[in-house]
Scaffold this motif. Structure first.
Motif, PDB file in Angstrom:
ATOM      1  N   ASN A   1      15.004   8.632   3.422  1.00  0.00           N
ATOM      2  CA  ASN A   1      13.897   8.643   2.327  1.00  0.00           C
ATOM      3  C   ASN A   1      13.745   7.480   1.646  1.00  0.00           C
ATOM      4  N   ILE A   2      14.661   6.408   1.535  1.00  0.00           N
ATOM      5  CA  ILE A   2      14.335   5.181   1.017  1.00  0.00           C
ATOM      6  C   ILE A   2      13.770   4.347   1.991  1.00  0.00           C
ATOM      7  N   ARG A   3      13.829   4.671   3.230  1.00  0.00           N
ATOM      8  CA  ARG A   3      13.032   3.697   4.317  1.00  0.00           C
ATOM      9  C   ARG A   3      11.551   4.162   4.092  1.00  0.00           C
ATOM     10  N   SER A   4      11.384   5.763   3.836  1.00  0.00           N
ATOM     11  CA  SER A   4      10.011   5.878   3.741  1.00  0.00           C
ATOM     12  C   SER A   4       9.104   5.486   2.667  1.00  0.00           C
ATOM     13  N   LEU A   5       9.993   5.211   1.432  1.00  0.00           N
ATOM     14  CA  LEU A   5       9.529   4.734   0.248  1.00  0.00           C
ATOM     15  C   LEU A   5       9.245   3.259   0.351  1.00  0.00           C
ATOM     16  N   VAL A   6      10.211   2.376   0.954  1.00  0.00           N
ATOM     17  CA  VAL A   6       9.893   1.219   1.155  1.00  0.00           C
ATOM     18  C   VAL A   6       8.580   0.885   2.046  1.00  0.00           C
ATOM     19  N   PHE A   7       8.302   1.792   3.093  1.00  0.00           N
ATOM     20  CA  PHE A   7       7.056   1.431   3.884  1.00  0.00           C
ATOM     21  C   PHE A   7       5.866   1.889   2.995  1.00  0.00           C
ATOM     22  N   ILE A   8       5.924   2.985   2.343  1.00  0.00           N
ATOM     23  CA  ILE A   8       4.706   3.395   1.341  1.00  0.00           C
ATOM     24  C   ILE A   8       4.517   2.377   0.466  1.00  0.00           C
ATOM     25  N   ALA A   9       5.475   1.591  -0.186  1.00  0.00           N
ATOM     26  CA  ALA A   9       5.431   0.621  -1.134  1.00  0.00           C
ATOM     27  C   ALA A   9       4.658  -0.757  -0.291  1.00  0.00           C
ATOM     28  N   LEU A  10       5.388  -0.911   0.982  1.00  0.00           N
ATOM     29  CA  LEU A  10       4.963  -2.089   1.507  1.00  0.00           C
ATOM     30  C   LEU A  10       3.353  -2.122   1.927  1.00  0.00           C
ATOM     31  N   PHE A  11       2.947  -0.773   2.584  1.00  0.00           N
ATOM     32  CA  PHE A  11       1.528  -0.786   2.956  1.00  0.00           C
ATOM     33  C   PHE A  11       0.680  -0.520   1.703  1.00  0.00           C
ATOM     34  N   ALA A  12       1.119  -0.104   0.632  1.00  0.00           N
ATOM     35  CA  ALA A  12       0.412   0.024  -0.689  1.00  0.00           C
ATOM     36  C   ALA A  12       0.203  -1.612  -0.975  1.00  0.00           C
ATOM     37  N   ALA A  13       0.916  -2.468  -0.967  1.00  0.00           N
ATOM     38  CA  ALA A  13       0.981  -3.777  -1.445  1.00  0.00           C
ATOM     39  C   ALA A  13      -0.040  -4.471  -0.699  1.00  0.00           C
ATOM     40  N   LEU A  14       0.036  -4.251   0.884  1.00  0.00           N
ATOM     41  CA  LEU A  14      -0.745  -4.904   1.838  1.00  0.00           C
ATOM     42  C   LEU A  14      -2.144  -4.247   1.452  1.00  0.00           C
ATOM     43  N   PHE A  15      -2.250  -3.212   1.263  1.00  0.00           N
ATOM     44  CA  PHE A  15      -3.760  -2.736   1.034  1.00  0.00           C
ATOM     45  C   PHE A  15      -4.269  -3.377  -0.410  1.00  0.00           C
ATOM     46  N   ILE A  16      -3.439  -3.618  -1.427  1.00  0.00           N
ATOM     47  CA  ILE A  16      -3.894  -4.189  -2.607  1.00  0.00           C
ATOM     48  C   ILE A  16      -4.344  -5.691  -2.144  1.00  0.00           C
ATOM     49  N   ILE A  17      -3.262  -6.409  -1.356  1.00  0.00           N
ATOM     50  CA  ILE A  17      -3.755  -7.767  -1.178  1.00  0.00           C
ATOM     51  C   ILE A  17      -5.066  -7.943  -0.293  1.00  0.00           C
ATOM     52  N   MET A  18      -5.208  -7.075   0.740  1.00  0.00           N
ATOM     53  CA  MET A  18      -6.452  -7.069   1.523  1.00  0.00           C
ATOM     54  C   MET A  18      -7.415  -6.756   0.622  1.00  0.00           C
ATOM     55  N   SER A  19      -7.336  -5.723  -0.256  1.00  0.00           N
ATOM     56  CA  SER A  19      -8.469  -5.422  -1.092  1.00  0.00           C
ATOM     57  C   SER A  19      -9.264  -6.613  -2.073  1.00  0.00           C
ATOM     58  N   SER A  20      -8.117  -7.485  -2.267  1.00  0.00           N
ATOM     59  CA  SER A  20      -8.594  -8.840  -3.074  1.00  0.00           C
ATOM     60  C   SER A  20      -9.182  -9.791  -2.200  1.00  0.00           C
ATOM     61  N   LEU A  21      -9.170  -9.724  -0.893  1.00  0.00           N
ATOM     62  CA  LEU A  21     -10.038 -10.831  -0.254  1.00  0.00           C
ATOM     63  C   LEU A  21     -11.256 -10.396  -0.109  1.00  0.00           C
ATOM     64  N   THR A  22     -12.185 -10.660  -0.528  1.00  0.00           N
ATOM     65  CA  THR A  22     -13.725 -10.336  -0.914  1.00  0.00           C
ATOM     66  C   THR A  22     -14.610 -11.198  -0.720  1.00  0.00           C
ATOM     67  N   ILE A  23     -15.710 -10.932   0.365  1.00  0.00           N
ATOM     68  CA  ILE A  23     -16.726 -11.807   0.442  1.00  0.00           C
ATOM     69  C   ILE A  23     -17.905 -11.051   0.111  1.00  0.00           C
ATOM     70  N   LYS A  24     -18.885 -11.557  -0.637  1.00  0.00           N
ATOM     71  CA  LYS A  24     -20.256 -10.897  -1.011  1.00  0.00           C
ATOM     72  C   LYS A  24     -21.350 -11.664  -0.424  1.00  0.00           C
ATOM     73  N   PHE A  25     -22.040 -11.172   0.180  1.00  0.00           N
ATOM     74  CA  PHE A  25     -23.430 -12.084   0.741  1.00  0.00           C
ATOM     75  C   PHE A  25     -24.733 -11.557   0.245  1.00  0.00           C
TER      76      PHE A  25
END
Length: 204
Positions: free
Chosen positions: A5-29
């Motif tokens: 259960n802890i392992r699942s929560l860690v992975f959920i949090a990890l990939f949530a953080a990854l999604f947030i970081i990758m959402s912040s890398l924005t290019i507008k053209f």
């Protein structure tokens, strides 16, 4: 069960953080209404390494937190942003991660996945292209048309055509990682999947 259960929560949090970081890398053209981000690559990785349930939750939890006003999408948040012109893409992402995970799981369980790396590469690329990228446009384009009162052609011009090459490149990166890290992917997915099997048998 508790460690799983802890392992699942860690992975959920990890990939949530990854999604947030990758959402912040924005290019507008130019005059584009839809920015270029690495969100779909985060969706690919969430679906690749996690079970369908966890893949969905890791993206969905970011949307829930953003709904409460946290600036998790390129410094923006709140209901207004979530239902803005990119809302169709945002709300599609958890389901895209779910579909990627289901497709990856089905492929890894099949006999086709054994041995041939070229076939594996093509299979992963197709899975990522279909379910992490193209699936998001199913809701993203109609919502863009609705919010901005665009015609279908106008919505495709600003919200689809400029991103075809970028989507393919992200799927390419995902496929390379998937082929290179297959043993680790199988191990991580199976270790978190065991929790779901244990909970199901317990409830039964």
């Amino acid at each position: 069960m508790q460690s799983n259960n802890i392992r699942s929560l860690v992975f959920i949090a990890l990939f949530a953080a990854l999604f947030i970081i990758m959402s912040s890398l924005t290019i507008k053209f130019g005059g584009s209404f839809v920015p270029i981000t690495l969100q779909t690559l985060a969706v690919i990785l969430a679906g690749l390494f996690q079970t369908p349930r966890n893949a969905f939750l890791s993206i969905f939890v970011v949307i829930v937190l953003a709904a409460f006003g946290l600036p998790l999408f390129s410094g923006a948040g709140g209901i207004t942003h979530l239902i803005g012109h990119t809302g169709g893409f945002i709300f599609a992402f958890p389901f895209c991660a779910l579909l990627v995970s289901l497709a990856v799981g089905a492929y890894l369980r099949s006999s086709v996945s054994k041995g041939n790396k070229m076939i594996a590469f093509i299979a992963f690329f197709v899975i990522f292209e279909l379910f992490s990228s193209l699936s998001a446009y199913v809701t993203g384009i109609p919502w863009l048309m609705h919010v901005l009162d665009f015609s279908f052609q106008k919505a495709m011009t600003v919200g689809f055509y400029p991103f075809i090459i970028g989507d393919a490149l992200k799927s390419l990166v995902g496929a390379i990682l998937a082929v290179s890290l297959t043993p680790y992917i199988v191990y991580i997915r199976s270790s978190t999947a065991s929790l779901s099997r244990q909970q199901t048998s317990y409830k039964a």
